[in-house]
Design an enzyme around this catalytic site. Structure first.
Site, PDB file in Angstrom:
ATOM      1  N   LYS A 158       0.807  -1.216   0.000  1.00  0.00           N
ATOM      2  CA  LYS A 158       0.000   0.000   0.000  1.00  0.00           C
ATOM      3  C   LYS A 158       0.840   1.266   0.000  1.00  0.00           C
ATOM      4  CE  LYS A 158      -3.912  -2.174   2.365  1.00  0.00           C
ATOM      5  NZ  LYS A 158      -3.342  -3.489   2.590  1.00  0.00           N
TER       6      LYS A 158
ATOM      7  N   GLU B 106      -2.413   6.237   8.711  1.00  0.00           N
ATOM      8  CA  GLU B 106      -3.138   7.258   7.959  1.00  0.00           C
ATOM      9  C   GLU B 106      -4.136   7.992   8.841  1.00  0.00           C
ATOM     10  OE1 GLU B 106      -3.375   5.341   3.481  1.00  0.00           O
ATOM     11  OE2 GLU B 106      -5.096   5.154   4.816  1.00  0.00           O
TER      12      GLU B 106
ATOM     13  N   HIS C  55     -13.751  -3.544   9.738  1.00  0.00           N
ATOM     14  CA  HIS C  55     -13.123  -3.275   8.441  1.00  0.00           C
ATOM     15  C   HIS C  55     -13.382  -4.380   7.421  1.00  0.00           C
ATOM     16  CE1 HIS C  55     -11.203   0.013  10.511  1.00  0.00           C
ATOM     17  NE2 HIS C  55     -10.630  -0.816  11.345  1.00  0.00           N
TER      18      HIS C  55
ATOM     19  N   ARG D 161      -6.952  -8.350  -8.321  1.00  0.00           N
ATOM     20  CA  ARG D 161      -7.634  -9.643  -8.414  1.00  0.00           C
ATOM     21  C   ARG D 161      -9.128  -9.389  -8.551  1.00  0.00           C
ATOM     22  NH1 ARG D 161      -9.981  -9.400  -3.447  1.00  0.00           N
ATOM     23  NH2 ARG D 161      -8.771  -8.559  -1.719  1.00  0.00           N
TER      24      ARG D 161
END
Length: 658
Positions: free
Chosen positions: A116, A200, A235, A297
């Protein structure tokens, strides 16, 4: 077209790939672990090969074993599905090195988007907006803690590898950062073999919106519009839909273009998803969305995109992998109606969504126009602790969002599952929730509305227990009658029948049972008007009411009663069936589910406070923290880290304070 394909996956996605492959005339080759020997996907494939024991690290994650089977069976291609090896660069490289077509993007694209932090730096160069935060390589805890302080709480710790909510923790205050970081790194290491994380800013009122992109090897890149995946818990996505409620043409254009540019930036080929987080405080605006990651994917939620576009994404994957061009341009694509998908999991919402395992004694889904069921199990199958607890995806498609949600709610209400506990009632309430119906939701919607969604311990269903008790009594009477008939050497005796016979008054017989593991007393009540007729009542249930249940499922160990989406297991009470080893309930901390004990934070003699972390059990790819039920002293550690533990196994003994 490719001649054959090995599916390097399991469960519902393996079944879904097999169906399309066989329709296209492609020979299908399955690989399976010992736990999946009798699985549905193994039965569906043209051939199947054992690759190892149940744990994924010894089977579905073993690249060398999968490549060996592919070579031995002369597989022309390998489809990785999602999860497992689908985003592992070395797997795509191993396929290429052995002359096997990888049905997915090139290894270079997987590598570019697989981490990421690197992906964010890459898309920034393509002018795609990213969430503010620290995406660098330094992983020292003190440094990351300082970065979190500079970013400002709340923050989100995220694994740089993988997806699916693994290795992700929201942190509200500095005091919780260290424990959250440690947990995220450990889970990321277990799931992806990489403990690195980024930090973040947590976007307030976030909407999780993703764009389905598709590219061929000839430079053509398009997007198939957006999906809204904001209904999440821990999440992890629960309900997904397409298109996104409140989406404007301007934002769709901006977000779609950003996704296409991100795909072009890495030379993408095949199906991929670019995930964005949008600030939804003032509705969806084209200047308030940020790149999160790209999943290289197929996604779990791809059926809603197929429903609104009329495309088969797996077929397109095969065609692009065969070298074909995309048969359309962006201008050829349009949205037809609305689609919603619910993920049916083997988990117990009344016990904080703990995974539930065991045999599926019944499994039935409704049929109808606009309904689609993607599943990898059938009645009689076992839900094991080794893999993701998904039982099925239920997808509804209709002309409008309101109609699609109504159709999905009805389908969930008609779904029958007996054995493991499921979230089916929770999903139905979610579909019917007023705020969600009105489009007023974000990723925190479920957490804010848990009580209204039935996510709490609930009292026994008196009606369900009554029906279960009646079924058990009927079964026992039938058994005794059969035994009586078989004893031809003895005359039939009315005194041998357990019908509660007495000479005077309204007859009532006490019945000892177990309902959901709890000992209860029901009563068999006999009718004065109709000799021999009886019913059973428990608690406040009216013995002669016209209450009904959805279904009664008989199993050797009891009766499963399904009512209003809840499952109640009613069993005979055996006074000699006593768990002598674990009688001291107050002093035991037990495993809440089958899984692996991965950490113990205390040792004998330690004093602990109520709520203090004691241990962590990992099951179905998620961590579950065990805490002290009261103040006390650790008397015993009954299991070692790394051990597989059964549900209810005693892990830690505590001595309560006097």
């Amino acid at each position: 077209m490719l001649e054959s394909v090995l599916i390097a996956n399991r469960g519902e996605i393996a079944c879904r790939i097999i169906r399309t492959a066989q329709r296209l005339g492609i020979r299908t080759i399955a690989v399976y672990s010992e736990a999946d020997a009798n699985a549905l996907f193994v039965q569906m494939a043209d051939e199947a090969h054992l690759i190892g024991p149940a744990p994924a690290r010894e089977s579905y994650l073993k690249i060398d074993k999968i490549i060996e089977v592919a070579k031995r069976t002369k597989a022309a291609s390998i489809h990785p599905g999602y999860g497992f090896l689908s985003e592992r660069t070395e797997f795509a490289e191993a396929c290429a090195a052995n002359g096997i077509v990888f049905v997915g993007p090139p290894a270079s694209a997987i590598k570019a988007m697989g981490l990421k932090d690197a992906a964010k730096a890459l898309v920034q160069q393509a002018n795609v907006p990213v969430v503010p935060g620290y995406h660098g390589a330094k992983q020292d805890p003190d440094f990351l803690r300082q970065k979190a302080y500079e970013i400002g709480y709340p923050v989100l710790i995220k694994a740089v590898a993988g997806g699916g909510g693994k290795g992700m923790r929201r942190v509200e205050k500095a005091a919780d950062f260290d424990a959250a970081l440690e947990s995220a790194q450990r889970e990321a290491s277990s799931a992806f073999g990489d403990p690195r994380v980024l930090v973040e800013k947590y976007i307030l009122s976030p909407r999780h919106i993703e764009i389905q992109v598709f590219a061929d090897a000839h430079g053509n890149v398009v997007h198939f519009f957006e999906r809204d995946c904001s209904l999440q818990r821990r999440h992890q996505k629960v309900i997904e839909e397409a298109p996104a409620p409140g989406m404007t043409p301007e934002m769709r254009q901006a977000m779609g273009q950003a996704a296409v540019e991100a795909a072009r930036a890495v030379g993408y080929v095949g199906a991929g998803t670019v995930e964005f987080i949008a600030d939804g405080r003032e509705g969806l605006r084209p200047d308030r969305f940020y790149f999160m990651e790209m999943n290289t994917r197929l996604q779990v939620e791809h059926p809603v995109t197929e429903a609104i576009t009329g495309l088969d994404l797996v077929e397109l994957q095969f065609r692009v992998a065969s070298g074909e061009r995309l048969p359309f341009t962006q201008d050829d694509l349009s949205i037809d109606g609305h689609a919603v998908e619910a993920r049916l999991y083997a988990e117990d919402p009344e016990k904080e969504f703990l995974p539930s395992t065991g045999k599926l004694w019944a499994l039935e889904f409704p049929e109808g126009e606009g309904l689609r069921i993607d599943t990898g199990v059938e009645a009689g199958a076992e839900v094991t602790p080794y893999y993701d607890p998904m039982i099925a995806k239920i997808i509804a498609h209709a002309p409008t969002r309101e109609e699609a949600l109504e159709k999905l709610a009805r389908a969930l209400g008609a779904t029958i599952v007996a054995g493991p506990k499921t979230n089916v009632a929770f999903l139905k309430k979610l579909c019917e929730a007023e705020g969600f119906r009105a489009g007023q939701f974000d990723t925190g919607f479920i957490d804010r509305n848990l009580a209204g969604l039935g996510v709490a311990h609930q009292a026994l269903d008196d009606v369900a227990v009554s029906f279960g008790a009646a079924a058990l009594i009927s079964r026992e009477i039938d058994r005794l009658r059969m035994a009586e008939l078989q004893r031809s050497d003895e005359p039939s005796s009315p005194w041998a029948m357990p019908d509660g016979f007495q000479l005077l008054g309204l007859r009532s017989v006490g019945v000892s049972l177990r309902a959901e593991g709890e000992r209860v007393e029901a009563r068999e009540v006999f009718s004065e008007s109709y000799p021999g007729a009886s019913t059973v009542a428990f608690g406040s249930a009216d013995p002669w009411s016209d209450e009904q249940v959805d279904r009664e499922i008989e199993a050797p160990h009891g009766i499963y009663v399904l009512r209003n989406g809840r499952q109640t297991l009613v069993q005979p009470y055996d006074p000699f069936d006593v768990d002598l080893e674990h009688m001291d309930e107050g002093g035991s901390v037990k495993a809440p589910m089958h899984g692996k004990l991965i950490a113990v934070f205390v040792q004998p003699g330690d004093r602990v406070e109520k709520g203090q972390r004691l241990a962590i059990v990992e099951a179905m790819k998620m961590e579950h923290v065990l805490v002290a039920p009261a103040d006390g002293e650790v008397a015993e550690i009954a299991a070692e880290p790394g051990a597989q533990v059964a549900e209810g196994a005693r892990l830690i003994g505590l001595k309560a304070e006097e």
